[in-house]
Design an enzyme around this catalytic site. Sequence first.
Site, PDB file in Angstrom:
ATOM      1  N   CYS A 131       0.840  -1.192   0.000  1.00 41.72           N
ATOM      2  CA  CYS A 131       0.000   0.000   0.000  1.00 41.72           C
ATOM      3  C   CYS A 131       0.881   1.249   0.000  1.00 41.72           C
ATOM      4  O   CYS A 131       1.359   1.678   1.063  1.00 41.72           O
ATOM      5  CB  CYS A 131      -0.928  -0.014   1.213  1.00 41.72           C
ATOM      6  SG  CYS A 131      -1.936   1.465   1.323  1.00 41.72           S
ATOM      7  N   CYS A 134      -0.384   4.133   2.097  1.00 36.05           N
ATOM      8  CA  CYS A 134      -0.274   3.944   3.558  1.00 36.05           C
ATOM      9  C   CYS A 134       1.172   4.124   4.022  1.00 36.05           C
ATOM     10  O   CYS A 134       1.420   4.734   5.061  1.00 36.05           O
ATOM     11  CB  CYS A 134      -0.706   2.536   3.972  1.00 36.05           C
ATOM     12  SG  CYS A 134      -2.191   1.919   3.196  1.00 36.05           S
ATOM     13  N   ASP A 135       2.130   3.572   3.281  1.00 35.56           N
ATOM     14  CA  ASP A 135       3.503   3.470   3.791  1.00 35.56           C
ATOM     15  C   ASP A 135       4.511   4.358   3.065  1.00 35.56           C
ATOM     16  O   ASP A 135       5.674   4.453   3.488  1.00 35.56           O
ATOM     17  CB  ASP A 135       3.991   2.009   3.668  1.00 35.56           C
ATOM     18  CG  ASP A 135       3.090   1.055   4.439  1.00 35.56           C
ATOM     19  OD1 ASP A 135       2.555   1.485   5.480  1.00 35.56           O
ATOM     20  OD2 ASP A 135       2.928  -0.093   3.998  1.00 35.56           O
TER      21      ASP A 135
END
Length: 306
Positions: A131, A134-135
Amino acid sequence: MYDTIIIGGGPAGLNAALYALRGGMKTLLIEKLFCGGQAATTYEVENYIGFPEPISGPELVMNMEEHVKRFGAQIVDDEVISLELEGDIKTVVCSKEKYSAKTVILCTGATPRTLGLENEDSLRGNGVSYCATCDGAFYRQKIVAVVGGGDTALEDALFLANFTNQVYLIHRRDSFRGAKILADKVLSNEKIVPVYDSIIESINTDDGGVVKSLSLKNIKTDETTTINVNGLFVAIGTKAENGLFKDKIKCDESGYIITDETMKTSIDGVFAAGDIRKKPLRQIITAAADGAVAATSAIDYVLKHS
Ligand code: NAP
């Protein structure tokens, strides 16, 4: 007893809830994590009609959830453990409670596929991610690689290029599967280096277990190379989230539920919508549209069986 229980709170499930509620159905939506599904991890959505300026995935799905709540949606955070789908009354067993309904709409979606490399799983969250939105922020001014050639990989590469120093985009063929408009943006971004016809043979770490490089093989020339990277983002497609029902409902060879155009599955009173369906185009808009159709079919079913 509910008229319908919707399992999964992505765009398909949320829109199914909206249509079911507006159709007067007693509706429950069960979501194990947070509403939004994969759309909630999308950096920018620029192909959802009605939003001429790109909207972030999280914002779009927050709007959807708010919209559904305005119609009185009952949304519970719980994990479904098992399903009894045959017969007039369907039972949904969750970790905290058990529910029953006249119909069930399955909107469980799909999750990212893995490469299957030896140390991939142990490096998840520690140099390997599925992701980018997300990261990605952990890799500011670092060098990263994205593997894949679809829309997700192209979007991830563009997103990561905003704040990393360099993005290798590793693809096993010499042309991208994703939309041309995205491919053109990728190819004109000077921070993104496409690496075609190549597969990752290994993810290499330093003595401290931190990702430091990838060993690649060109599948046309058999040549092997090593590129230094701090992180790897895997974007090679998705697999059906069908663990709860794959032995009960007719699915295709890849595990996606086969429905007719009314979203009816092989079991009476059970409908499916969104990415979990066998379908030609998996997009937020098609998931939402499936949800509307599935809810309308569930309403018809309840009316006919009452
Ligand atoms: P996808 O379209 O299935 O693409 C997967 C890519 O990964 C392909 O390029 C494939 O290569 C490659 N791949 C598959 N297995 C691999 C492996 N083992 N090793 C290396 N490469 C591998 O998946 P996606 O990009 O996640 O998209 C999923 C769906 O969501 C699609 O329908 C897509 O259109 C949609 N989506 C849409 C948007 C948008 O509209 N903005 C954004 C994201 C996703 P090959 O090409 O050689 O098969």
